[in-house]
Design an enzyme around this catalytic site. Structure first.
Site, mmCIF file in Angstrom:
data_model
loop_
_atom_site.group_PDB
_atom_site.id
_atom_site.type_symbol
_atom_site.label_atom_id
_atom_site.label_comp_id
_atom_site.label_asym_id
_atom_site.label_seq_id
_atom_site.Cartn_x
_atom_site.Cartn_y
_atom_site.Cartn_z
ATOM 1 N N GLU A 121 0.822 -1.222 0.000
ATOM 2 C CA GLU A 121 0.000 0.000 0.000
ATOM 3 C C GLU A 121 0.851 1.265 0.000
ATOM 4 O OE1 GLU A 121 -2.939 -0.400 3.112
ATOM 5 O OE2 GLU A 121 -3.632 -2.330 2.345
ATOM 6 N N GLU A 130 -5.060 -7.672 -1.026
ATOM 7 C CA GLU A 130 -5.762 -7.373 0.224
ATOM 8 C C GLU A 130 -7.064 -6.667 -0.114
ATOM 9 O OE1 GLU A 130 -3.181 -5.917 3.326
ATOM 10 O OE2 GLU A 130 -4.842 -4.863 4.279
#
Length: 665
Positions: free
Chosen positions: A209, A317
């Site tokens: 991320e 995710e």
């Protein structure tokens, strides 16, 4: 009886349109009777047989179903309080385990189970080793993420102070600490063995991320070049220095990109360092059509990029955020959208986050949860694959394609600012050795680099103090190996930048006139481009040209970390020149964990100052956890970020607005 008892017969016939044709042209699936060895091109050409086979299995699996994954499924949940080694919320609902077991390096610090808080280094290394072995024994595939504490401040992974990445790169003051962290990962992964003595293959997902700004390795806290180099260093240290050969490496930026690969690839470490192209996305819209559409566009983009490079695409995710239970069919809606998209349906796996129990949200429904029936329906859908569906995962007969020599400049990194009269140039060459390695400045005479004890070709660059005047220079490195010469280069800035006054976010004067350096200072959401504008500004030499494109999503945004006390100020001000459209701008201040917003239009094409009193900011509509709060002194004492979003007004999908002198006053 577990639901999985009824599932196996449906697996043999799952195909999705073009995906079935593509699958038919692939090498024989894992476990098929064949004497041919499939050649696989992976990061580690010395990887174990099982690691190569796992990569091939994930490639062959595309279009035949998506493996479901769950983080910490064996150690945390709502259906158990005692750690029994086999209890799982997923198993409690379905009678089956996830196909993918997610774990995190926080186990090594004792901050997550089965690690022990206050335990010894050896105990927690053994705990992670146990987790990897247990998941493998239950028929699952292991994925290891890394929520790393801040090596500079000692704070957690959300502590973005200290420009950490630059401090842990080779030559940085915290580099040895980072090596120590990698040493523990190496020990745990190399210690994980199957019953036959072979090493358990693991997908390692570090620095995830990174396109968001919430982690210290994220956008705005390091440059793209710094991120690329720390990712490369991590791979090279584990693979080459620690001789860890049971890892596949995953790159997993976060949403959203509007289907545009530009920002996704901006921090890509290179095909030589990545096996799995991932994508993280959470939904706070209860499965809205807009979120599903945007997510499918991005996943289709990732699948396309993976196909071009021979990599594995994955939904690394995902999860529902916001209030639970707003859409009782959320899992089915998401799986339906995936199945309906010929490209997005070809991701290998999708992993959701942990059920930490207590007052935490449930990313996987548990018995009695309002979304339990839908999760059972998701489980029973033949396109979702769980542990009982896996067969022949490590059976493929493969051979690794030898890695070609690769050279890269490690320090200084591209767009790095050097403020001292001396710095070290480091270059790494893998897959070959060189008798002649050099560096040069601005195309000048080559200077010899020598191989040091850490395996770098390095040398000292003595900088004329008169050059520390904010000028730009090019550092180039070169190495000859055999009959070939390998090169790399970086643009660097010399000298200090005058700091901004208190309360200021940006005046756009500190980027040496370089658009890439400007872009690196901000995080980007969905499709937008930021450049410096010498024509449209209110002061100084430059303003910001902020171009948007709503073709892929109905909004776009940029953001910058702040980390300041604004209690002395009463308003957020900026100069804004709109494009005459009906689109709108949202000024967002993140303070004490709450997201406060102020809206303004883009109709003014003359350019004017916008003054947004803090008293008129309201919590974002989706930030229900802070509904009714005020942007008061208590919040202003802890301002962490500034964001500027543009939203579609229904008529103009593309355009450019101009901004300058963003500050609190």
């Amino acid at each position: 009886m577990p639901f999985s008892a009824f599932r196996a017969p449906r697996r043999a016939v799952i195909t999705l349109g073009a995906a079935a044709v593509a699958a038919a042209s692939m090498p024989l699936a894992a476990g098929a009777a064949t004497t041919a060895r499939t050649r696989v091109k992976i990061v580690d050409d010395c990887a174990t047989r099982e690691t190569r086979a796992l990569f091939q299995y994930m490639r062959d699996q595309q279009g035949r179903g998506i493996l479901f994954g769950h983080e910490h499924t064996l150690t945390d949940g709502f259906t158990f309080t005692e750690f029994t080694e086999t209890t799982s919320d997923v198993e409690a609902v379905t009678g089956d385990y996830p196909a993918v077991f997610g774990w995190d390096t926080l186990i090594l610090d004792g901050f997550q189970k089965p690690g022990v808080y206050g335990g010894t280094v050896e105990e927690n290394i053994e705990a992670l080793t146990w987790a990897l072995e247990k998941s493998d024994a239950l028929g699952g595939i292991n994925v290891l993420s890394a929520h790393m504490y801040n090596f500079v401040t000692g704070g957690n992974f959300w502590d973005t102070a200290g420009r950490v990445v630059g401090q842990i790169l080779p030559g940085g003051p915290k580099h040895a600490d980072f090596n120590g962290f990698l040493d523990r990962i190496a020990a745990a992964v190399k210690g994980a063995k199957r019953s036959d003595g072979s090493l358990v293959p693991v997908v390692f997902r570090p620095f995830h991320e990174n396109t968001g700004g919430w982690f210290w390795w994220g956008a705005g806290h390091c440059t793209s070049a710094e991120f690329i180099e720390i990712f490369r260093y991590t791979v090279e240290y584990l693979r080459d220095t620690k001789k860890v050969h049971n890892l596949l490496y995953s790159y997993s930026p976060n949403s959203g990109f509007g289907g545009d690969p530009t920002n996704y690839m901006k921090t890509y470490p290179g095909d030589e360092f990545v096996d799995i192209l991932g994508y993280d996305a959470y939904d706070n819209s209860a499965g809205s059509a807009e979120w599903l559409s945007g997510t499918m566009k991005d996943l289709a983009m990732v699948v396309g990029l993976a196909d071009e490079r021979g990599k594995v695409p994955a939904f690394t995710e995902f999860g529902e955020s916001g209030d639970e239970g707003r859409n009782l069919n959320w899992f089915s809606d998401l799986l339906g959208a995936l199945k309906a998209d010929p490209a997005a349906s070809r991701v290998s796996h999708m992993l959701t986050w942990a059920n930490f129990g207590g007052n935490n949200r449930a990313y996987v429904p548990f018995p009695g949860h309002a979304m339990e029936p839908d999760f059972v329906a998701y489980y029973e859908d033949p396109y979702s694959l769980f542990a009982s569906d896996l067969d022949g995962v490590l059976d493929a007969s493969t051979a690794a394609v030898p890695s070609a020599p690769f050279l890269h400049l490690v320090t200084p990194t591209d767009r790095q600012r050097i403020t001292t009269a001396e710095t070290t140039i480091r270059m790494r060459l893998t897959g070959a050795t060189s008798r002649k390695a050099t560096y040069s400045i601005n195309g000048g005479a080559p200077v010899t680099l020598t191989r040091d004890s850490a395996g770098f070709y390095s040398g000292t660059w003595a900088i004329d103090p008169s050059w520390l005047d904010n000028r730009t220079v090019t550092v180039a490195v070169s190495a000859k190996a055999g009959t070939k010469t390998y090169t790399d280069s970086a643009l660097v800035f010399l000298g200090e930048v005058e700091p901004l006054p208190a309360g200021w976010i940006d005046d756009f004067e500190g980027y040496a006139g370089d658009d890439l350096t400007l872009s690196e200072a901000y995080s980007h959401v969905n499709a937008n481009t930021t450049t410096l504008s010498a024509e449209h500004r209110t002061s100084g030499a430059y303003g910001l040209a902020y171009s948007y494109d709503f073709a892929g999503a109905g909004y776009t945004g940029i953001g910058k970390s702040v980390g300041a006390d604004w209690t002395a100020f009463s308003a957020l001000k900026l100069w804004l020149k709109g494009d005459g459209s009906t689109n709108g701008a949202t000024i967002q201040v993140v303070a004490k964990g709450a997201y406060f917003e102020y809206n303004t239009g883009l109709s003014n094409t003359a350019g004017a100052e916008v003054a947004a009193p803090f008293s008129e900011f309201k919590p974002a509509p989706w930030d229900t956890g802070h509904a009714g709060e005020l942007l008061d002194a208590a919040h202003l004492a802890e301002v962490s970020a500034f964001n500027l979003y543009l939203g579609y007004g229904g008529t103009t999908a593309t355009g450019t607005v101009y901004v300058d002198d963003i500050r609190a006053e």
